[in-house]
Motif scaffolding. Structure first.
Motif, PDB file in Angstrom:
ATOM      1  N   CYS A 219       0.893   5.033   0.492  1.00 11.90           N
ATOM      2  CA  CYS A 219       0.047   6.051   1.113  1.00 11.90           C
ATOM      3  C   CYS A 219       0.912   7.178   1.637  1.00 11.90           C
ATOM      4  O   CYS A 219       2.120   7.190   1.424  1.00 11.90           O
TER       5      CYS A 219
ATOM      6  N   CYS B  62      -5.864   7.509   4.031  1.00 16.09           N
ATOM      7  CA  CYS B  62      -4.860   6.468   4.293  1.00 16.09           C
ATOM      8  C   CYS B  62      -4.914   6.011   5.749  1.00 16.09           C
ATOM      9  O   CYS B  62      -4.856   4.813   6.035  1.00 16.09           O
TER      10      CYS B  62
ATOM     11  N   TRP C  87       3.217  -1.556   4.103  1.00 17.62           N
ATOM     12  CA  TRP C  87       2.677  -0.204   4.082  1.00 17.62           C
ATOM     13  C   TRP C  87       3.861   0.730   3.871  1.00 17.62           C
ATOM     14  O   TRP C  87       4.791   0.722   4.656  1.00 17.62           O
TER      15      TRP C  87
ATOM     16  N   SER D  86      -5.819   2.111   6.871  1.00 20.35           N
ATOM     17  CA  SER D  86      -4.816   1.235   7.485  1.00 20.35           C
ATOM     18  C   SER D  86      -5.462   0.077   8.253  1.00 20.35           C
ATOM     19  O   SER D  86      -4.943  -1.035   8.242  1.00 20.35           O
TER      20      SER D  86
ATOM     21  N   CYS E 251       0.861  -1.180   0.000  1.00 17.24           N
ATOM     22  CA  CYS E 251       0.000   0.000   0.000  1.00 17.24           C
ATOM     23  C   CYS E 251       0.896   1.228   0.000  1.00 17.24           C
ATOM     24  O   CYS E 251       1.748   1.393   0.873  1.00 17.24           O
TER      25      CYS E 251
END
Length: 125
Positions: free
Chosen positions: A19, A26, A47, A30, A17
């Motif tokens: 972000c 975002c 992430w 999460s 992801c």
């Protein structure tokens, strides 16, 4: 914000992801992303804050959050923005996992980005 430790660094599938810490969407997403990681223990979930990792991002400018990069091995299967809901993420992943030998994403920036992220950002995950 440092990249979160991946849920399964040796998994063949990886969901990244992209972000930004300042983005409210975002921050809300999460929890959805973390739930997907728990529901898919055989998949690596990472992430990455695009601003913290600007060197790895190169010239690529992510304008829509969240943006996902989904790869199997060295092959990118999906790269693009997604709607920030759990149903959309579940459907996307299910369709990609089902066609595991399927077509690769046709975004020219995706594979070099994956290689840079793996080499610099996600090496210690």
């Amino acid at each position: 914000m440092q990249p979160r430790p991946t849920s399964n660094p040796d998994a063949p599938w990886r969901v990244i992801c992209l972000c930004a810490d300042w983005c409210g969407v975002c921050r809300d997403y999460s929890a959805t992303f973390d739930s997907a990681a728990v529901a898919n223990p055989g998949v690596a979930f990472d992430w990455v804050d695009v601003e913290d990792e600007s060197d790895a991002m190169g010239d690529l400018d992510i304008k829509t959050f969240p943006t996902l990069l989904v790869a199997c091995g060295a092959g990118v299967r999906f790269f693009g923005p997604v709607l920030p809901g759990s149903e959309q993420l579940e459907r996307l992943l299910a369709s990609l996992f089902k066609e595991s030998a399927g077509a690769r994403a046709q975004t020219p920036d995706a594979t070099p980005l994956l290689q840079r992220l793996l080499a610099t950002v996600l090496t210690n995950s």
